[in-house]
Enzyme design. Structure first.
Site, PDB file in Angstrom:
ATOM      1  CE1 TYR A  89      -3.737  -2.068   0.147  1.00 20.74           C
ATOM      2  CE2 TYR A  89      -2.521  -3.313   1.882  1.00 20.74           C
ATOM      3  CZ  TYR A  89      -3.588  -3.346   1.226  1.00 20.74           C
ATOM      4  OH  TYR A  89      -4.546  -4.377   1.232  1.00 20.74           O
ATOM      5  CG  HIS A  99     -10.071  -1.365  -4.990  1.00 24.33           C
ATOM      6  ND1 HIS A  99     -10.455  -1.948  -3.730  1.00 24.33           N
ATOM      7  CD2 HIS A  99     -10.834  -1.871  -5.712  1.00 24.33           C
ATOM      8  CE1 HIS A  99     -11.695  -1.918  -3.759  1.00 24.33           C
ATOM      9  NE2 HIS A  99     -12.007  -2.080  -5.060  1.00 24.33           N
TER      10      HIS A  99
END
Length: 146
Positions: free
Chosen positions: A24, A104
């Site tokens: 991430y 996302h």
């Protein structure tokens, strides 16, 4: 041109910057939110991005309902794990009829099979995945021009 965009982030996204940085990245949710707010200001002084994060499905649904009353014209949503499980969030988005983009950070199609299913994608204006946090920038840009 949309004047109000709501940026919603779901469960565990409050941990961005420290959660699995190899997947991430190291940008915090606060940094993402601030960048989105600034992006709207630079685009047009009349535009604004409202931000919301919750780990609780019902709170996200309530916030979507509130967005309709506030005159929000577009939603950018990273529903996190609720993407793959929440009929309630899907129904809230459909019930308010606010157009939305699903975002996302990672490419969910390169991950576990259970992440390949989205309850939102077929109703979204667009889906952005795998572009890292830049996906938010792209989604906000599109939303502000909608």
């Amino acid at each position: 041109m949309v004047k109000k965009v709501l940026l919603i982030n779901g469960p565990n996204l409050n941990l961005l910057g420290t959660r699995e940085p190899e997947k991430y990245g190291t940008t915090s949710l606060s940094d993402i939110e601030q960048a989105a707010i600034e992006q709207a200001k630079l685009k047009n002084n009349d535009s604004e991005v409202l931000v919301f994060q919750s780990n609780t499905e019902g709170f996200i649904i309530d916030r979507i309902h509130e967005a309709k009353r506030q005159g929000v014209g577009f939603v950018v949503i990273n529903a996190g794990a609720y993407t793959h499980t929440s009929v309630g969030i899907r129904d809230a988005l459909l019930g308010t009829a606010i157009p939305f983009i699903e975002v996302h950070i990672t490419n969910v199609h390169q991950r576990e099979p259970f992440r390949h299913q989205s309850y939102l994608s077929d109703k979204a204006v667009a889906v952005i995945c795998g572009l890292g946090v830049y996906g938010y920038t792209a989604a906000i840009e599109y939303a502000l021009n909608y």
